[in-house]
Design an enzyme around this catalytic site. Structure first.
Site, PDB file in Angstrom:
ATOM      1  N   ASP A 165     -38.995 -27.017  27.400  1.00 16.02           N
ATOM      2  CA  ASP A 165     -39.760 -27.733  28.422  1.00 16.02           C
ATOM      3  C   ASP A 165     -39.188 -27.315  29.786  1.00 16.02           C
ATOM      4  O   ASP A 165     -38.167 -26.624  29.876  1.00 16.02           O
ATOM      5  CB  ASP A 165     -39.669 -29.245  28.175  1.00 16.02           C
ATOM      6  CG  ASP A 165     -40.837 -29.976  28.822  1.00 16.02           C
ATOM      7  OD1 ASP A 165     -41.182 -31.073  28.366  1.00 16.02           O
ATOM      8  OD2 ASP A 165     -41.436 -29.426  29.771  1.00 16.02           O
TER       9      ASP A 165
HETATM   10  C1  GLC Z   1     -43.629 -30.867  31.947  1.00  6.71           C
HETATM   11  C2  GLC Z   1     -43.900 -31.580  30.638  1.00  6.71           C
HETATM   12  C3  GLC Z   1     -44.474 -30.694  29.578  1.00  6.71           C
HETATM   13  C4  GLC Z   1     -45.333 -29.634  30.224  1.00  6.71           C
HETATM   14  C5  GLC Z   1     -44.415 -28.731  31.032  1.00  6.71           C
HETATM   15  C6  GLC Z   1     -45.199 -27.653  31.784  1.00  6.71           C
HETATM   16  O1  GLC Z   1     -42.418 -31.322  32.483  1.00  6.71           O
HETATM   17  O2  GLC Z   1     -42.803 -32.293  30.071  1.00  6.71           O
HETATM   18  O3  GLC Z   1     -45.190 -31.527  28.671  1.00  6.71           O
HETATM   19  O4  GLC Z   1     -46.005 -28.874  29.239  1.00  6.71           O
HETATM   20  O5  GLC Z   1     -43.601 -29.453  31.931  1.00  6.71           O
HETATM   21  O6  GLC Z   1     -46.049 -28.236  32.707  1.00  6.71           O
END
Ligand code: GLC
Length: 677
Positions: A284
């Site tokens: 993430d």
């Molecule tokens: C965010 C979220 C995740 C998302 C990623 C990219 O912090 O936790 O669910 O896919 O970053 O946007």
């Protein structure tokens, strides 16, 4: 004749198997050949992912000259960039790199792209796997038309704490329902398969147990028994694997002392060894770097070391791999084989997407315009939205609205809102395309019906100056519809709340209007279960409409008038108070189960509240009634791996057509470990 047929069938089967085997071999050979040509830096570049400028979905953006990085082959994928033309331009830069390895473009297409569908928790309330799959199918088709190869969805975290803002993004509290919905969403996004030009690669997230954040506080610690992990939080991820999800995303949270993104048990022992999963794992946003503040890595170099050893393939927005992985390999701390393993999975994803054959196959501006303008998508969004509405109460019988009621007061801070109808995690277009409840009701009311609108108050303000106008509108009307709830950004990521009641003075507004004695319908628009005790006790008709997306106003108006008879059932428990949380249906019985009408007893209960929720998981009423009869079991004994068929007759005993979700709950009364009720 028969022999020939048999021979032909076995030949065709053999041919199929060998073709399948050949295409696998071809893919593996292509990837292997390419890998052998790559320098260590080029390999690591494929494990590096940075965000484009469409939006920032995490803290601390990595500052880098992305074009230079791309042309150097130091960037393998980009998120938060889309558009056939925009992605084409970036792809052209990628082809200038030494080996011309194309980029993968990713986006959080969570509940729709150009057409916004109801938030995932709302869709879960439909319990209708076909509409859920169709919603993801259309989202995938629209996203792919706009140059996106990979969506960071479905979010399949089981959620039992409505204080957590991201409950809006998933399928609620139940592992079984959540698993069914995970399958439907993966199938929807990936359609005919990764590589189809109208499909996107799915991503099961956030692995794992992110929804169990302590106190419902986002990014907080999760700690649980392995039994709970395997029985409650893993099943939807396993369902996603079964459904062929192309990728996984590792979570921010620590799990039992080890952050998920550096957790070998999760990323290797379970995902690779037990589940035999072969897809890409992307971290993430910044989660590799966050191993440092977790106290699990000494510095960014150590974070890169621990993450690659744990099995995290792609580094989203922390640049740790780009900065330290080559050195770690050259100093013998990380075997290059581990890097190769991760790079193979990334190259295979690009191969499966057909990007080596034609890097521009998703960059067709004509297809983009055609698909994004497809009017049938909005009709589908309305149908999903109608099925996502839950009739929480109708004891007053005010619903469906009487066509004879010629004077309707529409009151509340969400009545005219368009932006809030999209909820969190929607793609930003022109909000005027969204249908507000005011617009939907204006369109739907019988000719000659007058709508008196009064905002009454803000969503989260203490200003009561609009109350008088709202009360006056109510007095002058036959029936009142009140649109209350949360703003779109009160749920979603980093939107935990300690108080999940109606924000601001909305409840006071309801009380003021209620005092007029007029029949009231409360339309609750929200991203999570909310505590609405006074309203539940006093208002005789309540609809939970969540955030229903592009067609919100039309769908709600059709339900209000009974054009669609609501059939939604809650995918998550509505507690009476925050004090009851965590509260979900499949609790354990305990050694001292307490009846709800308990006096002070030595039972497992509170002295100031019943144990029962305000509205239970699976609750949802209809404008008609359904009678269940002739319940039958195919057998009265079943071995542990046996099978029993339960059947019954469901009769629509009311005066309207309707749909019913038949639910069966079973309990193992005595087990080697205690089982849920
Ligand atoms: C965010 C979220 C995740 C998302 C990623 C990219 O912090 O936790 O669910 O896919 O970053 O946007």
């Amino acid at each position: 004749m028969k022999k020939t047929l048999l021979l032909m069938m076995s030949l065709s089967l053999a041919l199929f198997v060998s073709c399948r085997h050949d295409s696998e071999t071809m893919a593996d050979r292509f990837v292997e050949d390419l890998l052998q040509k790559m320098t260590l830096e080029e390999k690591i570049g494929q494990l590096n992912q940075l965000s484009g400028d469409y939006r920032q979905t995490g803290p601390n953006r990595v500052s880098a000259d992305k074009i230079a990085e791309i042309e150097k082959g130091a960037l393998g994928s980009v998120l938060n960039v889309f558009g056939a033309e925009t992605t084409r331009k970036l792809q052209e830069h990628a082809l200038k790199s030494r080996l011309g390895i194309p980029l993968v473009f990713a986006q959080d297409v969570i509940h729709g792209f150009r057409t916004t569908f109801p938030i995932p928790l709302a869709e879960a309330a439909s319990w209708d796997l076909e509409v859920i799959e169709r919603s993801a199918r259309i989202a995938g088709e629209e996203a792919a038309a706009a140059g996106i190869h990979w969506t960071f969805a479905p979010m399949v975290d089981v959620t039992r704490d409505p204080r957590w803002g991201r409950v809006m993004e998933g399928a609620g509290e139940d592992p079984y329902l959540g698993s069914q919905i995970a399958r439907a969403r993966v199938r929807g996004f990936q359609g005919a398969g990764v590589g189809a030009v109208d499909a996107v690669a799915a991503c099961a997230k956030h692995f794992a147990a992110y929804g169990a954040a302590q106190a419902g506080r986002d990014y907080h610690t999760t700690d649980m028994s392995e039994r709970t992990l395997r029985e409650i939080y893993f099943p939807p991820f396993q369902a996603a694997v079964d459904a062929g999800a192309a990728t996984f995303m590792s979570a921010f949270n620590e799990l039992n002392g080890v952050p998920a993104t550096g957790n070998r048990f999760l990323l290797r022992t379970v995902l690779r060894d037990e589940w035999n999963y072969g897809g890409v794992v992307v971290s993430d946003w910044g989660a590799i770097r966050e191993l440092v503040p977790h106290g699990y890595a000494a510095d960014d170099r150590d974070a890169a070391f621990k993450a690659i050893l744990a099995g995290c393939d792609i580094d989203m927005e922390s640049n740790c791999y780009n900065r330290f992985l080559a050195e770690l390999v050259r100093q013998g701390e990380v075997p290059e084989a581990l890097v190769d393993e991760a790079v193979r999975r990334v190259l295979r994803l690009k191969y499966d997407l057909g990007l080596f054959e034609d890097p521009f196959r998703f960059c067709d501006t004509v297809r983009e315009q055609t698909v994004l303008a497809d009017a049938s998508h909005r009709l589908a969004a309305r149908e999903v939205a109608e099925r996502s509405v839950v009739l929480l109460d109708n004891k007053s019988g005010v619903l469906p609205l009487d066509a004879g009621a010629r004077r309707i007061a529409l009151i509340g801070p969400l009545a005219k809102s368009e932006r809030d109808m999209k909820g969190a995690w929607s793609i930003q277009w022109d909000d005027r395309e969204l249908v507000s409840l005011y617009e939907g009701l204006t369109e739907r009311v019988p000719v000659g019906t007058e709508i008196r609108y009064a905002r009454g108050c803000g969503i989260d303000s203490s200003d009561r100056s609009g109350f008088a106008e709202a009360v006056a509108a109510a007095r002058a009307s036959d029936v009142v519809v009140m649109a209350v709830g949360e703003a779109f950004d009160m749920s979603g990521e980093a939107r935990s709340r300690t108080d999940i009641g109606l924000p601001g003075v909305q409840e006071e507004l309801i009380k003021a209007v209620w005092a007029t004695g007029k029949p009231i319908v409360v339309v609750l628009m929200c991203g999570r279960p909310m505590t609405i005790e006074w309203t539940a006790e006093h208002v005789g008709a309540i609809l939970c409409t969540w955030w229903l997306g592009s067609e919100a106003g039309n769908a709600i108006a059709r339900v209000l008038y009974g054009d669609y008879n609501p059939s939604g059932k809650l995918p998550m428990t509505f507690p009476r108070s925050v004090g009851q949380i965590p509260l979900y249906y499949s609790l354990k019985n305990t050694g001292r189960p307490a009846p709800d009408d308990h006096a002070i007893s030595y039972g497992s209960a509170y002295i100031d509240s019943p144990n029962a929720p305000r509205y239970a998981f699976g609750h949802g009423l209809s404008y008609t009634t359904f009678d269940y009869s002739e319940l039958q079991l195919s057998t009265d004994r079943m071995s542990v791996d046996g099978r029993m068929v339960v059947s019954c007759t469901v009769t629509n005993s009311g005066s309207r057509d309707g749909e019913e979700v038949v639910q069966l709950y079973v309990r193992d009364l005595v087990g080697s470990v205690t089982r849920p009720v």
